[in-house]
Write a protein that holds these residues in place. Structure first.
Motif, PDB file in Angstrom:
ATOM      1  N   ARG A  13      -8.667  14.915 -20.809  1.00 22.19           N
ATOM      2  CA  ARG A  13      -8.522  16.242 -21.398  1.00 22.19           C
ATOM      3  C   ARG A  13      -7.076  16.714 -21.395  1.00 22.19           C
ATOM      4  N   ARG A  14      -6.225  16.008 -20.651  1.00 27.74           N
ATOM      5  CA  ARG A  14      -4.800  16.355 -20.625  1.00 27.74           C
ATOM      6  C   ARG A  14      -3.998  15.587 -21.674  1.00 27.74           C
ATOM      7  N   LEU A  15      -4.661  14.697 -22.387  1.00 33.52           N
ATOM      8  CA  LEU A  15      -3.924  13.894 -23.378  1.00 33.52           C
ATOM      9  C   LEU A  15      -3.642  14.685 -24.652  1.00 33.52           C
ATOM     10  N   GLN A  26      -3.948   7.467 -10.897  1.00 35.61           N
ATOM     11  CA  GLN A  26      -5.082   8.021 -11.623  1.00 35.61           C
ATOM     12  C   GLN A  26      -6.387   7.358 -11.162  1.00 35.61           C
ATOM     13  N   HIS A  75     -12.430  11.997 -17.524  1.00 36.72           N
ATOM     14  CA  HIS A  75     -12.159  13.018 -18.529  1.00 36.72           C
ATOM     15  C   HIS A  75     -11.451  14.196 -17.885  1.00 36.72           C
ATOM     16  N   GLU A  76     -11.968  14.638 -16.743  1.00 40.05           N
ATOM     17  CA  GLU A  76     -11.431  15.800 -16.040  1.00 40.05           C
ATOM     18  C   GLU A  76      -9.980  15.584 -15.633  1.00 40.05           C
ATOM     19  N   LEU A  77      -9.692  14.372 -15.135  1.00 40.30           N
ATOM     20  CA  LEU A  77      -8.363  14.122 -14.572  1.00 40.30           C
ATOM     21  C   LEU A  77      -7.364  13.548 -15.572  1.00 40.30           C
ATOM     22  N   VAL A  78      -7.834  12.877 -16.584  1.00 40.67           N
ATOM     23  CA  VAL A  78      -6.924  12.170 -17.488  1.00 40.67           C
ATOM     24  C   VAL A  78      -7.118  12.547 -18.958  1.00 40.67           C
TER      25      VAL A  78
END
Lengths: 177, 298
Positions: free
Chosen positions: A175-177, A54, A170-173
């Motif tokens: 918002r997927r949480l 990440q 935010h884009e990579l980690v």
């Protein structure tokens, strides 16, 4: 005119009295910043530690190095995130808070503290000898009364780099949480 | 109006905030009753953000970037009237300083690497402020050039932000954009960085209902073809001011203080009559010494 005895006496005083001469201003606590950026909303702290993968991806997308793997992030009730990040330069320490809405757009940025230090320079013998600086006369207490500063302009680029890094995070980690 | 604002007393507590804007850190301070204070501080930051949006050379969508791209082709309207206002002020100082201060200095800033190119592949040949024409509400360039408001925009933003504070009924206010600052209300103490050791402070002065701007290259120098260059450039000569000293101007308005520091730094003789006509004073800090720069009146 250089008064070497009083100059060294002053230096001795400052280097003995405090290990690193510093000054700063506290603008907001984390709680106050949360209230300002997301008034009335409930915030839940998240435990997020970035993996190697990440961190690499975030560095690639943002062009900014990831130094801290542990994020200080809260989920905002109703959508969005509140983060605390910091700029740690050679002479400055600038923690700040960033608010993102549900789509990852920045809704606010508040600097929490601004601190400057110069301990290293004072201790360096060769550096000191460059300046015929008279010791300060008449109680200019650096620790408490440095504010409303004018002089060479500091760049805020490290903060904007930090924001770009957080947007990629935010884009990579997040918002997927 | 709050009755406690009579004389020099100012009731209420201080709200002090810092945000990154205009490429530097902008601090807004407001003293007064709580509800007005927060609204005042937001309005002040909004004014600074508006100046950034209209006049940043780093934002391809700002009025400034759009002018640099297209005004040599056809006359352009600006979206924000403040852009026209700053341009008028800049051109006035350019005229009065015989071109020592010149907003078309942008071509050197692009060359030195301080600013991005807005004008595409076109070569930015010699141009001066006289190649910029305001016709009604439009701006036209007589040849491709690069406008840059770095010499006056911070000061202008401070003035606008301070106006916003005043409109919100706070009894004391201060706005500081990277060292260009202005205040109203009781006198405030301002600390000056030592140019040769910018993390140290030696001099402090009292400022009351006035503006102060300081120019110094210490944090912003870069190397260009083996030499140090700064963003304080003589538009015609193309050389920059990189002395390890600082120049400060005190004036009634911050945009004036901001613009005049460049004239004082680049050509102190030309600056003297200008300082006088704008009701301004200047001093420099060399080493640890603060030296007033005498205006013609003295």
């Amino acid at each position: 005119m250089v008064k070497t005895e009083s100059w060294s006496a002053w230096l001795l005083l400052t280097t003995l009295a405090v290990p690193e001469v510093a000054w700063g201003t506290v603008y907001l606590s984390v709680a106050e910043a949360q209230q300002l950026l997301f008034p009335g909303r409930r915030l839940t702290p998240l435990e997020v530690t970035l993996t190697d993968e990440q961190a690499k991806a975030i560095q690639k997308v943002s062009g900014v190095r990831v130094r801290a793997r542990e994020l200080r992030v809260w989920r905002v009730e109703g959508g969005g995130f509140f983060l605390v990040d910091e700029v740690l330069g050679k002479h400055e320490f600038i923690p700040y808070a960033l608010g993102l809405d549900a789509s990852g757009k920045v809704v606010g940025l508040e600097i929490l503290e601004y601190r400057e230090t110069y301990g290293d320079e004072i201790r360096d013998e060769r550096w000191r000898r460059q300046f015929t600086i008279e010791p300060p006369s008449g109680g200019f207490d650096l620790g408490t009364s440095v504010k409303n500063i004018s002089g060479a302009t500091l760049s805020c680029s490290h903060v904007t780099d930090g924001v770009n890094r957080i947007l990629a995070t935010h884009e990579l980690v997040l918002r997927r949480l | 109006m709050s009755s406690s604002c009579a004389g020099f007393s100012c009731q209420g507590s201080e709200c002090r905030r810092l945000r990154p804007l205009l490429g530097t850190f902008v601090e807004v301070v407001a003293t007064g009753e709580s509800a007005q204070r927060e609204a005042a501080v937001e309005a002040a930051f909004a004014a600074v953000a508006r100046v950034q949006g209209a006049m940043s050379v780093h934002d391809p969508d700002s009025d400034l970037s759009r002018l640099n791209r297209d005004a040599h082709r056809t006359p352009q309207r600006v979206r924000d009237p403040w852009t026209l206002e700053v341009l008028r002020l800049a051109l006035a100082v350019a005229e009065q300083s015989g071109g020592v201060f010149d907003p078309t200095v942008g071509r050197h800033l692009v060359r030195f690497g301080f600013s991005p190119r807005s004008v595409g592949r076109l070569r930015l040949g010699p141009a001066t402020f006289q190649d910029v024409e305001i016709v009604g509400e439009t701006v036209r360039f007589h040849r491709p050039l690069a406008l840059d408001f770095g010499g006056v925009a911070k000061g202008f933003a401070v003035d606008r932000a301070l106006d916003a504070l005043r409109e919100h009924d706070v009894c004391a206010g201060l706005v500081n954009a990277g060292g260009d600052l202005a205040c109203f209300g009781p006198a405030v103490g301002v600390c000056l960085r030592l140019p040769a050791a910018p993390r140290l402070f030696r001099h402090r002065l009292e400022l009351e209902n006035r503006a102060l701007a300081t120019s110094g290259a210490q944090f912003a120098r870069r190397r260009y073809r083996g030499e140090w260059v700064s963003h304080i450039v003589h538009a015609e000569r193309g050389d920059s001011w990189t002395a390890l000293e600082s120049v400060s101007v005190l004036a009634p308005r911050c945009w004036v203080a901001d613009a005049l520091t460049k004239v004082v730094a680049l050509d102190p003789d030309r600056a003297a009559p200008l300082l006088q006509s704008y009701g301004a004073e200047a001093f420099r800090i060399v080493g640890s010494q603060l030296r007033p720069i005498l205006s013609e009146a003295c």
